[in-house]
Design an enzyme around this catalytic site. Structure first.
Site, PDB file in Angstrom:
ATOM      1  N   LYS A 261      37.671 101.348 123.685  1.00  0.00           N
ATOM      2  CA  LYS A 261      37.348 102.475 123.988  1.00  0.00           C
ATOM      3  C   LYS A 261      37.235 103.003 125.665  1.00  0.00           C
ATOM      4  O   LYS A 261      36.515 102.519 126.303  1.00  0.00           O
ATOM      5  CB  LYS A 261      35.940 102.702 123.402  1.00  0.00           C
ATOM      6  CG  LYS A 261      35.180 104.369 123.897  1.00  0.00           C
ATOM      7  CD  LYS A 261      33.761 104.396 123.340  1.00  0.00           C
ATOM      8  CE  LYS A 261      33.110 105.487 124.015  1.00  0.00           C
ATOM      9  NZ  LYS A 261      31.605 105.731 123.270  1.00  0.00           N
ATOM     10  N   ASP A 266      31.376 110.424 129.469  1.00  0.00           N
ATOM     11  CA  ASP A 266      30.832 111.025 128.044  1.00  0.00           C
ATOM     12  C   ASP A 266      29.663 111.841 128.125  1.00  0.00           C
ATOM     13  O   ASP A 266      28.625 111.453 128.466  1.00  0.00           O
ATOM     14  CB  ASP A 266      30.333 109.648 127.135  1.00  0.00           C
ATOM     15  CG  ASP A 266      29.892 110.484 125.759  1.00  0.00           C
ATOM     16  OD1 ASP A 266      30.116 111.446 125.436  1.00  0.00           O
ATOM     17  OD2 ASP A 266      29.356 109.418 124.959  1.00  0.00           O
ATOM     18  N   LYS A 273      24.550 115.817 126.090  1.00  0.00           N
ATOM     19  CA  LYS A 273      23.583 114.782 126.263  1.00  0.00           C
ATOM     20  C   LYS A 273      22.292 115.482 127.203  1.00  0.00           C
ATOM     21  O   LYS A 273      22.907 116.342 128.242  1.00  0.00           O
ATOM     22  CB  LYS A 273      24.029 113.656 127.034  1.00  0.00           C
ATOM     23  CG  LYS A 273      24.942 112.712 126.024  1.00  0.00           C
ATOM     24  CD  LYS A 273      25.334 111.534 126.790  1.00  0.00           C
ATOM     25  CE  LYS A 273      26.150 110.466 125.884  1.00  0.00           C
ATOM     26  NZ  LYS A 273      25.466 110.167 124.490  1.00  0.00           N
ATOM     27  N   ASP A 284      31.238 104.462 129.974  1.00  0.00           N
ATOM     28  CA  ASP A 284      31.833 104.534 128.584  1.00  0.00           C
ATOM     29  C   ASP A 284      33.236 104.181 128.273  1.00  0.00           C
ATOM     30  O   ASP A 284      33.748 104.467 127.367  1.00  0.00           O
ATOM     31  CB  ASP A 284      31.357 106.299 128.135  1.00  0.00           C
ATOM     32  CG  ASP A 284      31.088 106.157 126.565  1.00  0.00           C
ATOM     33  OD1 ASP A 284      30.866 104.934 126.025  1.00  0.00           O
ATOM     34  OD2 ASP A 284      31.342 107.044 126.060  1.00  0.00           O
ATOM     35  N   ASP A 343      29.129 114.358 120.459  1.00  0.00           N
ATOM     36  CA  ASP A 343      28.679 113.201 120.934  1.00  0.00           C
ATOM     37  C   ASP A 343      29.095 111.738 120.287  1.00  0.00           C
ATOM     38  O   ASP A 343      29.062 110.736 120.877  1.00  0.00           O
ATOM     39  CB  ASP A 343      27.171 113.178 121.328  1.00  0.00           C
ATOM     40  CG  ASP A 343      26.942 112.384 122.389  1.00  0.00           C
ATOM     41  OD1 ASP A 343      27.765 111.950 123.348  1.00  0.00           O
ATOM     42  OD2 ASP A 343      25.447 112.173 122.817  1.00  0.00           O
ATOM     43  N   GLU A 345      31.872 110.571 119.722  1.00  0.00           N
ATOM     44  CA  GLU A 345      33.283 110.840 120.226  1.00  0.00           C
ATOM     45  C   GLU A 345      33.998 109.434 120.011  1.00  0.00           C
ATOM     46  O   GLU A 345      35.290 109.268 119.725  1.00  0.00           O
ATOM     47  CB  GLU A 345      33.584 111.525 121.437  1.00  0.00           C
ATOM     48  CG  GLU A 345      33.284 110.679 122.618  1.00  0.00           C
ATOM     49  CD  GLU A 345      31.992 110.021 122.906  1.00  0.00           C
ATOM     50  OE1 GLU A 345      31.032 110.566 122.383  1.00  0.00           O
ATOM     51  OE2 GLU A 345      32.067 108.938 123.587  1.00  0.00           O
ATOM     52  N   ARG A 347      34.195 106.926 118.235  1.00  0.00           N
ATOM     53  CA  ARG A 347      34.824 106.721 116.800  1.00  0.00           C
ATOM     54  C   ARG A 347      35.865 107.594 116.526  1.00  0.00           C
ATOM     55  O   ARG A 347      36.780 107.405 115.859  1.00  0.00           O
ATOM     56  CB  ARG A 347      33.590 106.788 115.805  1.00  0.00           C
ATOM     57  CG  ARG A 347      32.953 108.098 115.635  1.00  0.00           C
ATOM     58  CD  ARG A 347      31.671 107.853 114.577  1.00  0.00           C
ATOM     59  NE  ARG A 347      30.627 107.763 115.572  1.00  0.00           N
ATOM     60  CZ  ARG A 347      29.418 107.389 115.119  1.00  0.00           C
ATOM     61  NH1 ARG A 347      28.844 107.756 113.973  1.00  0.00           N
ATOM     62  NH2 ARG A 347      28.318 107.125 115.896  1.00  0.00           N
TER      63      ARG A 347
HETATM   64  N1  BES Z   1      28.947 106.390 124.501  1.00  0.00           N
HETATM   65  C1  BES Z   1      27.709 106.794 123.724  1.00  0.00           C
HETATM   66  C2  BES Z   1      26.873 105.517 123.040  1.00  0.00           C
HETATM   67  C3  BES Z   1      25.924 105.000 124.240  1.00  0.00           C
HETATM   68  C4  BES Z   1      24.829 105.628 124.407  1.00  0.00           C
HETATM   69  C5  BES Z   1      26.192 103.802 124.753  1.00  0.00           C
HETATM   70  C6  BES Z   1      24.021 104.899 125.422  1.00  0.00           C
HETATM   71  C7  BES Z   1      25.350 103.430 125.819  1.00  0.00           C
HETATM   72  C8  BES Z   1      24.305 103.897 126.104  1.00  0.00           C
HETATM   73  C9  BES Z   1      28.389 107.405 122.335  1.00  0.00           C
HETATM   74  O1  BES Z   1      29.538 108.205 122.535  1.00  0.00           O
HETATM   75  C10 BES Z   1      27.087 108.479 121.706  1.00  0.00           C
HETATM   76  O2  BES Z   1      26.874 109.272 122.475  1.00  0.00           O
HETATM   77  N2  BES Z   1      26.862 107.983 120.676  1.00  0.00           N
HETATM   78  C11 BES Z   1      25.839 108.799 120.173  1.00  0.00           C
HETATM   79  C12 BES Z   1      26.120 108.789 118.519  1.00  0.00           C
HETATM   80  C13 BES Z   1      25.285 109.945 117.882  1.00  0.00           C
HETATM   81  C14 BES Z   1      25.554 111.231 118.189  1.00  0.00           C
HETATM   82  C15 BES Z   1      25.474 109.666 116.257  1.00  0.00           C
HETATM   83  C16 BES Z   1      24.360 108.030 120.280  1.00  0.00           C
HETATM   84  O3  BES Z   1      24.361 106.853 120.375  1.00  0.00           O
HETATM   85  O4  BES Z   1      23.248 108.431 120.475  1.00  0.00           O
HETATM   86 ZN    ZN Z   2      30.565 107.542 124.124  1.00  0.00          ZN
HETATM   87 MN    MN Z   3      28.747 110.200 123.011  1.00  0.00          MN
END
Ligand code: BES
Ligand code: ZN
Ligand code: MN
Length: 496
Positions: A261, A266, A273, A284, A343, A345, A347
């Site tokens: 990834k 992000d 966010k 990310d 967010d 993204e 996947r």
């Molecule tokens: N890159 C983030 C995951 C992440 C969050 C990594 C904090 C490290 C620290 C990912 O793209 C994301 O935003 N995931 C969301 C998914 C949710 C919207 C279902 C998350 O984990 O909040």
């Molecule tokens: Zn992300």
């Molecule tokens: Mn994200």
């Protein structure tokens, strides 16, 4: 940093800085002569009690040796050190040696029985390379960097020099791979763009003799990577699919494919966010950086395997033309996806990259992604979340994690969780609600990986550290290099 293995007696060590690993409160018998040459100073230092019995305790001092003043660092490995003790001791020893501001040093290995010399030199070489790394590229007045360039391991005259050289090479290659991964992770998103990552891949390819291909937007459109492209839409930075091939195994042997990834920033997109800590979303792309670091190490070690890296990289930004909640996209695999949260993204880009991976007729696919905050809630910053659709593969990865201390813990991919990904309007939704967020993200990916053996590493908690020591960790490069090296050893054994 260069390393050499010198089968000489300890008192012949010639550098002005010496690292002396000890185990317990007695001077190893192999150091007796060296102690005599310092008029008993080493023994006195050890008897002084300042060096504790705890692995990683260090005592640095100056002694006279052959009429010269020499800086010695006594390093406690512990009485009967476990692998984890060796690793933490190596890190402490490396820091103490680097603090000496010397260009060359001798590490005198007169280890008591029961302590594996090759594990020790590998740990020390890795630690020296990792501890030497600084990220000060943007400081006007950076602190002086360590200057250690030559480290000689003085080993017993009868030691297995070739075996120790291989161990040092392994430790150093893992360390350098981690540093490449850390550097790319640490670079800010205005520098480390998808185009920058592609250029880095091309550079690495030239340096290590890998075949590298960079696919641009028009090609991604032709491939039907609409899920990936939907994420990239809101950014002015063009997306890239980077493919690296390292073929050093048997001709025709199916490759391991690593999928990374590479979200270089992000923001969350339209599902923006919160502002606090958003800077950390420059990390990310650590999955992508792990692919590059691991491939560099595999190539430097000339592992006899076939290995392919696939990196999907873009930014996730809000914009007038950005991906929106409720949008429905058709993935390369043909499954339609309802984007309920922009967010989620990772996947969306990985599903297309995982579909693309099938064209390499992989033996195994492992994806690496900072995928979910939920994984941090589950496992904290200690263990990487591991998912696999194949039992032996899961066991191999857990074994590599155990062996390297680059910890991973398996979580389930049960079909029961698929329920949460149901969409009213498309084949599946890109989020599954708050419960088991790391699992449902993995279950989303599982829908695209039915045709091959596959594992997923959620490194959201392990790829970087927050707080005062903010920075990329270089994990899980050690785990993956060990996984690949073990496969190479296994293949070599079978061939015999
Ligand atoms: N890159 C983030 C995951 C992440 C969050 C990594 C904090 C490290 C620290 C990912 O793209 C994301 O935003 N995931 C969301 C998914 C949710 C919207 C279902 C998350 O984990 O909040
Ligand atoms: Zn992300
Ligand atoms: Mn994200």
């Amino acid at each position: 940093m260069e390393f050499s293995i010198n089968p000489v007696s300890p008192e012949k060590a010639a550098a002005s800085h010496l690292l002396l690993p000890v185990a317990g409160d007695k001077l190893p018998s192999g150091l007796q002569k060296l102690d005599q040459a310092t008029a008993g100073a080493l023994g006195a230092l050890l008897a002084g009690g300042e060096l504790t019995a705890k692995a990683g305790s260090v005592l640095a001092s100056h002694v006279t040796l052959g009429g010269k003043l020499v800086r010695v660092v006594l390093l406690q490995l512990g009485e009967a050190p476990q692998a984890a003790d060796l690793r933490s001791a190596a890190a402490a020893g490396a820091r103490a040696l680097l603090a000496g501001k010397t260009a060359d040093a001798d590490v005198v290995l007169a280890l008591p029985k029961g302590i594996d010399a090759s594990e020790t030199v590998a740990a020390l070489a890795q630690a020296l390379v990792v501890e030497e790394y600084r990220f000060d590229d943007f400081k006007s007045n950076p602190e002086p960097r360590p200057v250690l360039t030559q480290v000689n391991f003085a080993v017993a005259p009868k030691a297995d020099v070739a075996g120790l050289e291989a161990a040092v090479a392994r430790g150093a290659a893992v360390g350098r791979g981690m540093n490449l991964t850390r550097q790319l992770g640490n670079l800010p998103a205005n520098v480390c763009t998808p185009t920058y990552l592609a250029d880095e891949a091309v550079r690495l390819g030239k340096q290590q003799g890998l075949k590298v291909q960079v696919l641009d937007q028009p090609e991604l459109e032709k491939l039907g990577m609409n899920s990936f492209l939907a994420v990239a839409k809101g950014s002015v930075q063009p997306p890239k699919l980077i493919v690296l091939e390292y073929r050093n195994g048997k001709k025709g042997a199916k490759p391991v494919v690593l999928v990374g990834k590479g979200i270089t920033f992000d923001s969350g997109g339209i599902s923006l966010k919160p502002g606090e800590g958003m800077d950390e979303m420059k990390y990310d792309m650590c999955g992508a950086a792990t692919v590059l670091g691991t491939m560099q190490a595999a190539a430097q070690l000339a592992l006899p395997i076939n290995l392919v890296g696939v990196i999907a990289t873009c930014e996730n930004m809000p914009a007038g033309n950005a991906n929106k909640p409720g949008d429905i996209v058709k993935s390369m695999a043909g499954l339609s996806i309802e984007v309920l949260n922009t967010d989620a993204e990772g996947r969306l880009i990985l599903c297309d990259a995982l579909t693309y991976a099938a064209r390499f007729e992989p033996e195994t696919v492992v994806d690496i992604a900072t995928l979910t905050g939920a994984c941090i809630i589950a496992l904290g910053h200690v263990a990487t979340g591991l998912y696999a659709n194949d039992e032996p593969l899961a066991a191999e990865l857990l074994q590599a994690a155990e062996h390297t201390g680059d910890k991973a813990w398996r979580l389930p991919l049960w079909d029961d969780y698929q329920e949460q990904l149901k969409s009213n309007f498309a084949d599946l939704a890109n989020i599954g609600g708050r419960p088991a967020g790391s699992v449902t993200a993995a279950c989303f990916l599982a829908r695209f990986t039915k045709d091959y053996r596959w594992a997923h590493l959620d490194i959201a908690g392990t790829a970087w550290k927050s707080g005062a020591a903010k920075g990329a960790t270089g994990r899980p490069v050690p785990l993956l290099v060990e996984f690949l090296a073990e496969r190479a050893r296994h293949a070599a054994k079978k061939a015999k």
